[in-house]
Design a protein around this motif. Sequence first.
Motif, PDB file in Angstrom:
ATOM      1  N   PRO A  84       1.013 -40.893  34.185  1.00 30.71           N
ATOM      2  CA  PRO A  84      -0.412 -40.988  34.523  1.00 30.71           C
ATOM      3  C   PRO A  84      -1.097 -42.086  33.702  1.00 30.71           C
ATOM      4  CG  PRO A  84       0.230 -38.705  34.199  1.00 30.71           C
ATOM      5  CD  PRO A  84       1.388 -39.545  33.746  1.00 30.71           C
ATOM      6  N   PRO A  85      -1.908 -42.932  34.345  1.00 31.60           N
ATOM      7  CA  PRO A  85      -2.677 -43.934  33.581  1.00 31.60           C
ATOM      8  C   PRO A  85      -3.629 -43.244  32.605  1.00 31.60           C
ATOM      9  CG  PRO A  85      -2.707 -44.412  35.946  1.00 31.60           C
ATOM     10  CD  PRO A  85      -2.129 -43.036  35.792  1.00 31.60           C
ATOM     11  N   LEU A  86      -4.016 -43.980  31.573  1.00 27.28           N
ATOM     12  CA  LEU A  86      -4.871 -43.389  30.547  1.00 27.28           C
ATOM     13  C   LEU A  86      -6.200 -42.902  31.103  1.00 27.28           C
ATOM     14  CD1 LEU A  86      -4.352 -45.658  27.402  1.00 27.28           C
ATOM     15  CD2 LEU A  86      -3.620 -43.293  27.738  1.00 27.28           C
ATOM     16  N   PHE A  87      -6.732 -43.603  32.107  1.00 25.27           N
ATOM     17  CA  PHE A  87      -8.025 -43.165  32.649  1.00 25.27           C
ATOM     18  C   PHE A  87      -7.887 -41.810  33.347  1.00 25.27           C
ATOM     19  CE2 PHE A  87     -11.189 -42.930  36.068  1.00 25.27           C
ATOM     20  CZ  PHE A  87     -12.345 -43.027  35.310  1.00 25.27           C
ATOM     21  N   TYR A  88      -6.732 -41.524  33.948  1.00 23.74           N
ATOM     22  CA  TYR A  88      -6.537 -40.233  34.600  1.00 23.74           C
ATOM     23  C   TYR A  88      -6.467 -39.106  33.577  1.00 23.74           C
ATOM     24  CZ  TYR A  88      -5.513 -42.505  39.078  1.00 23.74           C
ATOM     25  OH  TYR A  88      -5.594 -43.211  40.239  1.00 23.74           O
ATOM     26  N   LYS A 136       0.846 -33.965  33.710  1.00 25.45           N
ATOM     27  CA  LYS A 136       2.280 -34.201  33.551  1.00 25.45           C
ATOM     28  C   LYS A 136       2.692 -35.418  34.385  1.00 25.45           C
ATOM     29  CE  LYS A 136       2.554 -30.497  31.070  1.00 25.45           C
ATOM     30  NZ  LYS A 136       2.730 -30.595  29.587  1.00 25.45           N
ATOM     31  N   MET A 137       3.922 -35.848  34.147  1.00 21.49           N
ATOM     32  CA  MET A 137       4.462 -36.978  34.906  1.00 21.49           C
ATOM     33  C   MET A 137       4.540 -36.635  36.397  1.00 21.49           C
ATOM     34  SD  MET A 137       5.249 -39.106  32.424  1.00 21.49           S
ATOM     35  CE  MET A 137       5.981 -39.270  30.787  1.00 21.49           C
ATOM     36  N   GLU A 138       4.176 -37.579  37.248  1.00 18.04           N
ATOM     37  CA  GLU A 138       4.509 -37.472  38.661  1.00 18.04           C
ATOM     38  C   GLU A 138       6.012 -37.725  38.801  1.00 18.04           C
ATOM     39  OE1 GLU A 138       0.941 -39.276  41.147  1.00 18.04           O
ATOM     40  OE2 GLU A 138       1.460 -40.566  39.485  1.00 18.04           O
ATOM     41  N   SER A 139       6.681 -36.980  39.673  1.00 21.56           N
ATOM     42  CA  SER A 139       8.132 -37.094  39.756  1.00 21.56           C
ATOM     43  C   SER A 139       8.564 -37.312  41.201  1.00 21.56           C
ATOM     44  CB  SER A 139       8.818 -35.850  39.193  1.00 21.56           C
ATOM     45  OG  SER A 139       8.527 -34.717  39.993  1.00 21.56           O
ATOM     46  N   SER A 160       6.678 -34.984  43.807  1.00 17.81           N
ATOM     47  CA  SER A 160       6.042 -33.752  43.343  1.00 17.81           C
ATOM     48  C   SER A 160       5.074 -34.072  42.203  1.00 17.81           C
ATOM     49  CB  SER A 160       7.095 -32.754  42.846  1.00 17.81           C
ATOM     50  OG  SER A 160       8.024 -32.449  43.855  1.00 17.81           O
ATOM     51  N   ARG A 161       4.173 -33.126  41.953  1.00 20.91           N
ATOM     52  CA  ARG A 161       3.156 -33.251  40.884  1.00 20.91           C
ATOM     53  C   ARG A 161       2.315 -34.501  41.064  1.00 20.91           C
ATOM     54  NH1 ARG A 161       6.914 -31.564  35.812  1.00 20.91           N
ATOM     55  NH2 ARG A 161       7.230 -33.802  35.798  1.00 20.91           N
ATOM     56  N   LEU A 162       2.053 -34.868  42.327  1.00 16.32           N
ATOM     57  CA  LEU A 162       1.255 -36.061  42.609  1.00 16.32           C
ATOM     58  C   LEU A 162      -0.170 -35.863  42.112  1.00 16.32           C
ATOM     59  CD1 LEU A 162       1.707 -38.802  44.090  1.00 16.32           C
ATOM     60  CD2 LEU A 162       0.605 -37.745  46.064  1.00 16.32           C
ATOM     61  N   LEU A 163      -0.749 -36.879  41.521  1.00 18.47           N
ATOM     62  CA  LEU A 163      -2.095 -36.788  40.973  1.00 18.47           C
ATOM     63  C   LEU A 163      -3.137 -36.865  42.081  1.00 18.47           C
ATOM     64  CD1 LEU A 163      -1.695 -39.152  37.883  1.00 18.47           C
ATOM     65  CD2 LEU A 163      -1.533 -36.661  37.946  1.00 18.47           C
ATOM     66  N   GLY A 205      -0.275 -32.521  44.238  1.00 21.92           N
ATOM     67  CA  GLY A 205       0.225 -32.924  45.533  1.00 21.92           C
ATOM     68  C   GLY A 205       1.736 -33.008  45.637  1.00 21.92           C
ATOM     69  N   LYS A 206       2.222 -32.898  46.889  1.00 14.46           N
ATOM     70  CA  LYS A 206       3.616 -33.139  47.223  1.00 14.46           C
ATOM     71  C   LYS A 206       3.659 -34.009  48.474  1.00 14.46           C
ATOM     72  CE  LYS A 206       5.680 -28.889  45.351  1.00 14.46           C
ATOM     73  NZ  LYS A 206       6.566 -27.731  45.666  1.00 14.46           N
ATOM     74  N   GLN A 207       4.468 -35.059  48.404  1.00  9.20           N
ATOM     75  CA  GLN A 207       4.587 -35.968  49.540  1.00  9.20           C
ATOM     76  C   GLN A 207       6.051 -36.213  49.864  1.00  9.20           C
ATOM     77  OE1 GLN A 207       2.588 -39.704  49.030  1.00  9.20           O
ATOM     78  NE2 GLN A 207       0.533 -38.815  48.988  1.00  9.20           N
ATOM     79  N   ARG A 208       6.275 -36.601  51.113  1.00 12.69           N
ATOM     80  CA  ARG A 208       7.593 -37.095  51.515  1.00 12.69           C
ATOM     81  C   ARG A 208       7.380 -38.407  52.255  1.00 12.69           C
ATOM     82  NH1 ARG A 208      10.996 -32.825  54.115  1.00 12.69           N
ATOM     83  NH2 ARG A 208      11.546 -32.491  51.916  1.00 12.69           N
ATOM     84  N   ARG A 209       8.038 -39.457  51.771  1.00 10.62           N
ATOM     85  CA  ARG A 209       8.008 -40.753  52.445  1.00 10.62           C
ATOM     86  C   ARG A 209       9.438 -41.100  52.837  1.00 10.62           C
ATOM     87  NH1 ARG A 209       5.374 -42.394  47.714  1.00 10.62           N
ATOM     88  NH2 ARG A 209       7.011 -43.939  47.416  1.00 10.62           N
ATOM     89  N   GLN A 210       9.682 -41.222  54.104  1.00  5.88           N
ATOM     90  CA  GLN A 210      11.025 -41.536  54.574  1.00  5.88           C
ATOM     91  C   GLN A 210      10.927 -42.561  55.703  1.00  5.88           C
ATOM     92  OE1 GLN A 210      12.685 -37.830  55.863  1.00  5.88           O
ATOM     93  NE2 GLN A 210      11.017 -37.350  57.258  1.00  5.88           N
ATOM     94  N   GLY A 211      12.016 -43.315  55.885  1.00  2.00           N
ATOM     95  CA  GLY A 211      11.948 -44.311  56.928  1.00  2.00           C
ATOM     96  C   GLY A 211      13.160 -45.209  56.962  1.00  2.00           C
ATOM     97  N   LEU A 212      12.953 -46.383  57.530  1.00  2.00           N
ATOM     98  CA  LEU A 212      14.024 -47.334  57.828  1.00  2.00           C
ATOM     99  C   LEU A 212      13.543 -48.741  57.563  1.00  2.00           C
ATOM    100  CD1 LEU A 212      16.753 -48.121  59.362  1.00  2.00           C
ATOM    101  CD2 LEU A 212      15.322 -48.212  61.417  1.00  2.00           C
ATOM    102  N   GLU A 213      14.421 -49.553  56.956  1.00  2.00           N
ATOM    103  CA  GLU A 213      14.175 -50.988  56.786  1.00  2.00           C
ATOM    104  C   GLU A 213      15.275 -51.773  57.484  1.00  2.00           C
ATOM    105  OE1 GLU A 213      13.766 -52.689  52.947  1.00  2.00           O
ATOM    106  OE2 GLU A 213      12.150 -51.344  52.346  1.00  2.00           O
ATOM    107  N   VAL A 214      14.890 -52.863  58.147  1.00  2.00           N
ATOM    108  CA  VAL A 214      15.851 -53.767  58.773  1.00  2.00           C
ATOM    109  C   VAL A 214      15.473 -55.198  58.398  1.00  2.00           C
ATOM    110  CG1 VAL A 214      16.852 -54.617  60.926  1.00  2.00           C
ATOM    111  CG2 VAL A 214      16.220 -52.205  60.710  1.00  2.00           C
ATOM    112  N   GLU A 215      16.441 -55.963  57.909  1.00  2.00           N
ATOM    113  CA  GLU A 215      16.246 -57.384  57.620  1.00  2.00           C
ATOM    114  C   GLU A 215      17.337 -58.187  58.313  1.00  2.00           C
ATOM    115  OE1 GLU A 215      15.182 -58.404  53.445  1.00  2.00           O
ATOM    116  OE2 GLU A 215      15.616 -56.283  53.063  1.00  2.00           O
ATOM    117  N   LEU A 216      16.942 -59.308  58.903  1.00  2.00           N
ATOM    118  CA  LEU A 216      17.887 -60.165  59.617  1.00  2.00           C
ATOM    119  C   LEU A 216      17.552 -61.618  59.333  1.00  2.00           C
ATOM    120  CD1 LEU A 216      19.101 -59.742  63.262  1.00  2.00           C
ATOM    121  CD2 LEU A 216      18.125 -61.933  62.573  1.00  2.00           C
TER     122      LEU A 216
END
Length: 507
Positions: free
Chosen positions: A388-392, A407-410, A438-441, A457-468
Amino acid sequence: MSTLKMFYDEDDIVVTPTRYPKSISRVAENMTVITADEIKAINAHTLADVLYYVPGVQIDIAGGPGSVANTFIQGSTTRHVLLMIDGVAQNNLTESFPDVGAVPVQMIERIEIIKGPASSTWGSSLGGVINIITKSPDETSKFGGMVSASIGERNTGDYRGEVSGKVKDVSYYIYSGGLLSNGLLPHNGFHGGNLYTKICYVPTDRADLNFTLNYNDASRQFGEEPLLGVSVDGNYQYFFATLALNYVLSSNLSMDLSLRSSWRNNDFYYNISDTDFTLSGLKVNDQSYGAGAKLLWTPRHHELLFGVDVDFGHAKSLSLKDGKQRMDKWAVFLNDTISIDKVSITPGLRYDHTSANGDFWSPSLGITVAPMKDTVFRGYVARGFGAPPLFYTFGDGFYSVANQDLKMESVWSYSLGVETTLFRYVWLKTTIFRHDISRLLGDVPLPDGRYTVINQGKQRRQGLEVELKTMPVYNTSLIFGYCFVDAKDRLSGEAIPLVARNSYDVG
């Protein structure tokens, strides 16, 4: 890897994944490298201009050259992106903000980007790492250099000069430049100058001593609000210096010792339209001092690195409780690259302690397999964190209330990818990823109208990357990049707002 080498530079050596040089074909993380030649080809002025071209990285910029820009990697928030130059973190202590719009590009040799947490190597980097490797001195002559200028509309200009050379056992590189613009919008200008110096002393073939110094000074205009009759100006001064000793102890044992120091000043002012009245706003001063030690042992089939990082920092601001707060931290880390024939395994582990938000263990495990000379498969799993940044933690002002129990975001992160030139004359890289956070601020309103920050907070970020990319024909390549991110709140199932679901790069 002979076919893949057509799409890499020279020996395709990178340092960011494990903090020692190794082939990119043995890197398990999802990684992108941008070279100085590529930066020159797109006529970039700041780091923000370069990041536009990286699939999976999104930039939200407030105006023209030099403007403030927010950086997102695969949907992460800006504070989760760690920006490094010469091994020195460029994120401020109060908000953990990486000011990519303030980094000039002329002194950059290459940029190495890890998309996803790299905490087992670098510590707090829940979203990813942008690591800048600066140019080395030219040792082929005593003196050489260049001067350039580019000029555009609205009094915009980018002026650069650099000199480099070697005298006896000392080599040097010096860069200075200025970026000026009235901006794309009213009250959106930027006027800045920068200086960078690197001096290398090589007394023996087993030791070298390196000193770097960087200074940026600029004024920015942040736009205006006509309905309120207010415009915002700001000034910043950024400085860092490093001193590093590299020593070869034996044929398979080497040691690095380093010192670093940095300070960052930011001032903001509010102007009342049609008057000469200026109201002084927020003033923030960050200072930090640190040291590091690394021991690299390379027995057969192994590249084993043990390291220690220690940093002492403090920030001064009226927005912080008591006007000043500290962030002291230390860490120990161990990582290895085990290479047997066509397989490389990269385990890593790091322990971080902070004075403000406690401790965190960051394990990681990666594997690369090259079953054919033109194809590499990658798999990676890691646990990472964001401090967490000091201001938080200590923000205590008119609108906010401090929360020293943060606590730390994980995050647990997983990725699978393949890189291949199986299709003739075409390089293709595809990666699927998932980040469970988890433990999102987040902000919580209080009865008195103020707010405080908690781990909620709890988040899920999932996806796909393609480079050509196609192989160059008459110095011309075609490029295509695509990133899909599905970002959802794991508690409510709702989509996370302001996360780019689909992004494309075509050129």
